[in-house]
Design a protein around this motif. Structure first.
Motif, PDB file in Angstrom:
ATOM      1  N   PRO A 413      -0.472  17.673 -21.844  1.00  0.00           N
ATOM      2  CA  PRO A 413      -1.886  17.757 -22.209  1.00  0.00           C
ATOM      3  C   PRO A 413      -2.651  16.599 -21.575  1.00  0.00           C
ATOM      4  O   PRO A 413      -2.171  15.467 -21.565  1.00  0.00           O
ATOM      5  N   SER A 460      -8.155  20.953 -24.102  1.00  0.00           N
ATOM      6  CA  SER A 460      -7.624  22.184 -24.708  1.00  0.00           C
ATOM      7  C   SER A 460      -7.076  23.105 -23.633  1.00  0.00           C
ATOM      8  O   SER A 460      -7.692  23.292 -22.581  1.00  0.00           O
ATOM      9  N   CYS A 526       1.191  22.645 -31.993  1.00  0.00           N
ATOM     10  CA  CYS A 526      -0.055  23.214 -31.496  1.00  0.00           C
ATOM     11  C   CYS A 526      -1.091  23.248 -32.612  1.00  0.00           C
ATOM     12  O   CYS A 526      -0.752  23.411 -33.789  1.00  0.00           O
ATOM     13  N   TYR A 533      -9.525  28.159 -30.035  1.00  0.00           N
ATOM     14  CA  TYR A 533      -8.935  27.423 -28.910  1.00  0.00           C
ATOM     15  C   TYR A 533      -7.618  26.778 -29.331  1.00  0.00           C
ATOM     16  O   TYR A 533      -7.499  26.256 -30.453  1.00  0.00           O
ATOM     17  N   TRP A 535      -4.743  23.861 -28.771  1.00  0.00           N
ATOM     18  CA  TRP A 535      -4.572  22.479 -28.319  1.00  0.00           C
ATOM     19  C   TRP A 535      -3.107  22.114 -28.478  1.00  0.00           C
ATOM     20  O   TRP A 535      -2.567  22.150 -29.577  1.00  0.00           O
ATOM     21  N   THR A 537      -0.193  19.748 -29.014  1.00  0.00           N
ATOM     22  CA  THR A 537      -0.132  18.412 -29.630  1.00  0.00           C
ATOM     23  C   THR A 537       1.135  17.651 -29.270  1.00  0.00           C
ATOM     24  O   THR A 537       1.386  16.579 -29.794  1.00  0.00           O
ATOM     25  N   GLU A 555      -2.342  13.044 -29.823  1.00  0.00           N
ATOM     26  CA  GLU A 555      -3.704  12.787 -30.291  1.00  0.00           C
ATOM     27  C   GLU A 555      -3.977  11.284 -30.380  1.00  0.00           C
ATOM     28  O   GLU A 555      -5.034  10.802 -29.971  1.00  0.00           O
TER      29      GLU A 555
END
Length: 673
Positions: A413, A460, A526, A533, A535, A537, A555
Motif C-alpha cells: 500500500p 486505497s 483490509c 472503497y 484499503w 491494511t 496505518e
C-alpha cells in the motif's frame, strides 16, 4: 459500491483520458463488473475469443471447489482446450496481426550506454532459437528449467522458449544468494539452469556464475545429480566490459556441465513448432520469499493465466496501440512475469525492459528513461517513489515527462504522502494513479482502480477487478457488511488464480483455504469505507491487537511518514503485559537531522492526533537503515525479533545488507530504555 458524492480528498479521471478509454466511466465499470459475476461464462468467453485455440474447450470456462470440507481444492479454466502461450503472445502478432516490425522491447541496460531495440519478429526468432537449444539439451514438455538471469533480453527469450516447448520455467531473482537458488532448484527438480557470467548492479559488479557454481555444489551434495547442463550468457564479457574493467571478472567453468549461450544459439534454427498444451498444463513455478519459512512454489497454468494477465493489463493501464509502457520491476518477481512479459506481449504492447536501478548513474535515471522513450504508462513501487522523493523536485525538472498519461504502483500500500508526490510532482497533477493490490498467488490485479473510470482516494486500492468477488471476515469467519475491517478473502476464483503449491497440495489447502472454508484467504487485513472503497491494511501478522483494538501497522506507518523528518518507517508489534501488544516503531530520518527526544515526542503526538491515543507508540527507535530483501521489501519478521530482543534470527540470506541488523540491535537498548 457507489461513486462518492463528496470531493474531499477525491481525484477524478481527466476528461481527455475518458474519451477513448476501454472503460470510460464508473457506470461502465459497474456494468462490466456485474456481468463478470452474474455471467462469468459469457464474460470470459469473450476474452478467450481474442486468442488462438488449437482445440476448443469442452468444459465450462471456470470450475472450482473452495471448500475444504467438501473435498480437494481445485480451480480449472477452459478444461479440454489446447493452446500455446508463446504462440498467442508472439506468432499471433507476427503472422495474423502484421505487428512483426513493431517494437516489443526497448532494452535499457544498467549503463545508459547499453541499449537495444527488439521487434516482435526479432523476439519470435530469438525465442525459437532458444527453444531449439533447450530441446537439443533434452528438455521436454513438463520438465522444469531454472533461470537465474539479470534483466536482459535473454531472460525473456528463455522464459518464452520454455512456454513454447511446454517446459515449466522457474525464475529465481538474480539477487538471491546461492543457498536460496539451491533451495529453489532442488524443490523444482530442475535439470537445466540458465544464467549469465556477471552483471553490474549500479556500480557493483556481481559474479553470477560464481554464485551459481556455489548453488550447484550445494545441490549435488544434498541430492545428486541435480542440474546436468548450465547455459551461460556472456552478458558481462560481450556486452558491458570495457578497458580495465574486463579483467575484473573471472568466470568459473565446468566443461562437463557448462555451455556458452552464444555458441549454442549461433547455428540454432529460427523456427520451432509450438507444443500444443492442455489449458490446465503448468506454465511456470514462482517461489515466494523464504523470509517466513520454506519458500512456496506457486504454480500457474497456461490458459487462465493468459486470459487474466491480458485483460488486467489492457484495462488497468488502459492500453492502446501507440503506448510505450514501462514497469520497473524485475522479472524475478510476479510483477515482472505478469506485467513485463505475459500481459504486455499478449496485447502486442511496446515495453521498456530496464536492467538498472533508480539512482545510477544519477538520481534522475527514471526520468531520463521516460523522456528517452516517451513512456506513456509507468508502473513502479512505493519503495522507489519514497527513495526518489528524498532528492526533491530538481532531478525531475531536467526532463520532459509530458508523455506520461497513467501512473501505477505495486508491491505494498502506498502512503498518502508518497501518493501525493507521485501525482503532483511526477504526474504534474494530470495522471491518474492505479494503486494495484494483488499477489504472486493471484496472478494479476484483484483490487485496482481503472484509470478513466474510478475516482481515486490516495492510498486505497479502490474496487475489485472483473470476476473478483472480495469480502471481509472477522476472526470467527463471519462476513462483515458496510464499513468494516478484518480479513480480506475472495469468494470465487478468476482464471489467473494459482492452481497449487508445487508438489505440496496439503500446504496449498492449509495456507489459503483451511482457515475459512469456502473462501480464498489472502493473509491480508483490509478495511472497507462507507463508499465501498477497499484499503489494504497490511499482512494479518502485521496487525496488532492493542487493548482489544485491531490496529493496522500500515496505518501507523503512513502517519509517521507524514512527519517532515521521516524518510521511512516500519511498525511491528511487541508483547505488552497490560495491553497484550504495543507498537514498536523503526524510523529512518533525513540525512541532515538528528534523532532526539524532541523528534520522538513529535511523532507520538502526530500519531495520537491522526489515529487516537490508543495508537500511541510505546517505542520509537532510530533506524539508520531498515532490513530489506534485494528487491527492496522490508523484512518485518526481523524487525519483530529485534523489537523483542530475540537474537536467533534464522536465515538472513535474502537480506541486501545483513550488517543493518547489527546496527539496529545496537540502537535498540537506547530505544527501549
Amino acid at each position: 459500491m457507489v461513486v462518492p458524492e463528496t470531493q474531499d480528498k477525491m481525484y477524478y479521471p481527466p476528461d481527455d483520458l475518458q474519451r477513448d478509454a476501454h472503460v470510460p466511466e464508473f457506470n461502465s465499470y459497474l456494468a462490466l463488473y456485474r456481468k463478470s459475476l452474474e455471467n462469468p461464462e459469457a464474460f470470459w468467453k469473450e476474452v478467450a475469443d481474442e486468442f488462438y485455440w488449437k482445440k476448443p474447450a469442452t468444459g465450462p470456462m471456470l470450475q472450482y471447489n473452495f471448500n475444504v470440507t467438501r473435498g480437494n481444492i481445485y480451480i480449472k479454466c477452459m478444461e479440454g482446450a489446447k493452446t500455446n502461450m508463446c504462440y498467442n503472445i508472439l506468432d499471433r502478432h507476427v503472422r495474423e496481426r502484421n505487428l512483426g516490425e513493431k517494437v516489443a522491447y526497448y532494452w535499457e541496460g544498467n549503463s545508459p550506454d547499453h541499449h537495444m531495440t527488439i521487434t516482435y519478429s526479432q523476439l519470435l526468432s530469438q525465442v525459437c532459437r532458444c527453444a531449439n537449444v533447450l530441446k537439443k539439451m533434452g528438455v521436454k514438455k513438463g520438465d522444469r528449467v531454472s533461470i537465474y538471469l539479470p534483466m536482459i533480453p535473454e531472460l525473456v527469450y528463455t522464459m518464452l522458449a520454455c512456454a513454447r516447448i511446454g517446459a515449466v520455467h522457474s525464475i529465481v531473482f538474480a539477487g538471491f544468494s546461492s543457498e536460496s537458488l539451491c533451495e529453489r532448484i532442488m524443490d523444482a527438480q530442475s535439470s537445466i539452469l540458465v544464467t549469465a557470467d556477471g552483471v553490474y548492479r549500479g556500480d557493483k559488479l556481481i559474479n553470477l556464475k560464481q554464485i551459481v557454481d556455489e548453488a550447484l555444489k550445494k545441490c549435488r551434495e544434498k541430492a545428486p545429480p541435480g542440474v546436468t547442463k548450465c547455459l551461460v550468457v556472456r552478458h558481462y564479457t560481450l556486452r558491458i566490459k570495457s578497458g580495465a574493467a574486463c579483467n575484473k571478472l573471472q568466470t568459473p567453468w565446468n566443461s562437463e556441465c557448462d555451455v556458452w549461450w552464444d555458441e549454442e544459439m549461433r547455428d540454432s534454427p529460427e523456427e520451432c513448432e509450438p507444443e500444443w498444451l492442455d489449458a490446465e498444463d503448468p506454465l511456470f513455478i514462482l517461489y515466494t520469499s523464504g523470509s517466513t519459512g520454506k519458500p512456496k512454489g506457486i504454480l500457474h497454468s497456461v490458459a487462465g493465466y493468459l486470459l487474466f494477465t491480458s485483460l488486467t493489463f489492457k484495462y488497468v493501464f488502459d492500453y492502446h496501440h501507440d503506448d510505450v509502457y514501462w514497469c520497473t520491476a524485475d522479472i524475478g518477481w510476479i510483477t515482472g512475469h505478469s506485467y513485463i512479459t505475459y500481459g504486455p506481449l499478449a496485447n502486442g504492447a511496446t515495453s521498456v525492459l530496464f536492467e538498472g536501478i533508480p539512482v545510477h548513474p544519477h538520481v534522475g535515471r527514471f526520468w531520463e528513461v521516460i523522456e528517452k522513450y516517451k513512456v506513456t504508462k509507468f508502473y513502479t513501487a512505493p519503495t522507489a517513489i519514497r527513495l526518489l522523493m528524498k532528492y526533491g523536485h530538481e532531478p525531475l525538472q531536467k526532463y520532459d515527462l509530458s508523455s506520461l498519461r497513467i501512473l501505477g504502483t505495486v508491491g505494498e500500500p502506498i502512503n498518502p504522502e508518497a501518493w501525493q508526490w507521485y501525482h503532483e510532482v511526477v504526474g504534474r497533477g494530470r495522471c491518474p494513479i492505479v494503486d494495484t493490490f494483488w499477489q504472486t498467488e493471484t496472478g494479476g490485479h484483484v483490487l485496482t482502480p481503472l484509470p478513466a473510470a474510478t475516482p481515486l482516494k490516495p492510498g486505497s486500492a479502490t474496487f475489485p477487478f472483473f470476476g473478483v468477488e472480495p469480502t471481509i471476515l472477522n476472526e470467527h469467519g463471519e462476513e462483515l457488511e458496510g464499513e468494516a475491517e478484518g480479513y480480506l478473502v475472495f469468494r470465487r476464483p478468476w482464471p489467473g488464480l494459482m492452481r497449487t503449491v508445487y508438489r505440496d497440495q496439503e500446504r496449498f489447502e492449509s495456507t489459503y483455504f483451511r482457515k475459512f472454508p469456502g473462501f480464498y484467504v489472502t493473509g491480508d487485513g483490509c478495511r472497507r469505507d462507507k463508499d465501498g472503497y477497499y484499503w489494504i491494511t497490511g499482512r494479518i501478522d502485521d496487525m496488532l491487537n492493542v487493548s482489544g483494538h485491531l490496529m493496522s501497522t500500515a496505518e501507523v506507518e503512513a502517519v509517521l511518514m507524514e512527519h517532515p523528518a521521516v524518510v521511512e518507517a516500519a511498525v511491528v508489534s511487541r508483547p505488552h503485559k497490560v495491553k497484550g501488544e504495543c507498537l514498536y516503531c523503526f524510523i529512518t530520518l533525513n540525512d541532515s537531522l538528528e534523532f532526539s527526544h524532541t523528534v520522538v515526542e513529535g511523532l507520538k503526538r502526530l500519531v495520537r492526533e491522526k489515529i487516537g491515543p490508543i495508537a500511541t507508540p510505546d517505542f520509537i527507535q532510530n533506524a539508520p537503515a531498515l532490513p530489506k530483501t534485494r528487491s527492496g521489501k522490508i523484512m518485518r519478521r526481523i524487525l519483530r525479533q529485534i523489537a523483542r530482543n530475540e537474537k536467533d534470527l534464522g536465515d538472513l540470506s535474502t537480506l541486501a545488507d545483513p550488517k543493518v541488523v547489527e546496527i539496529l540491535f545496537s540502537h535498540r537498548c537506547e530505544a527501549a530504555a
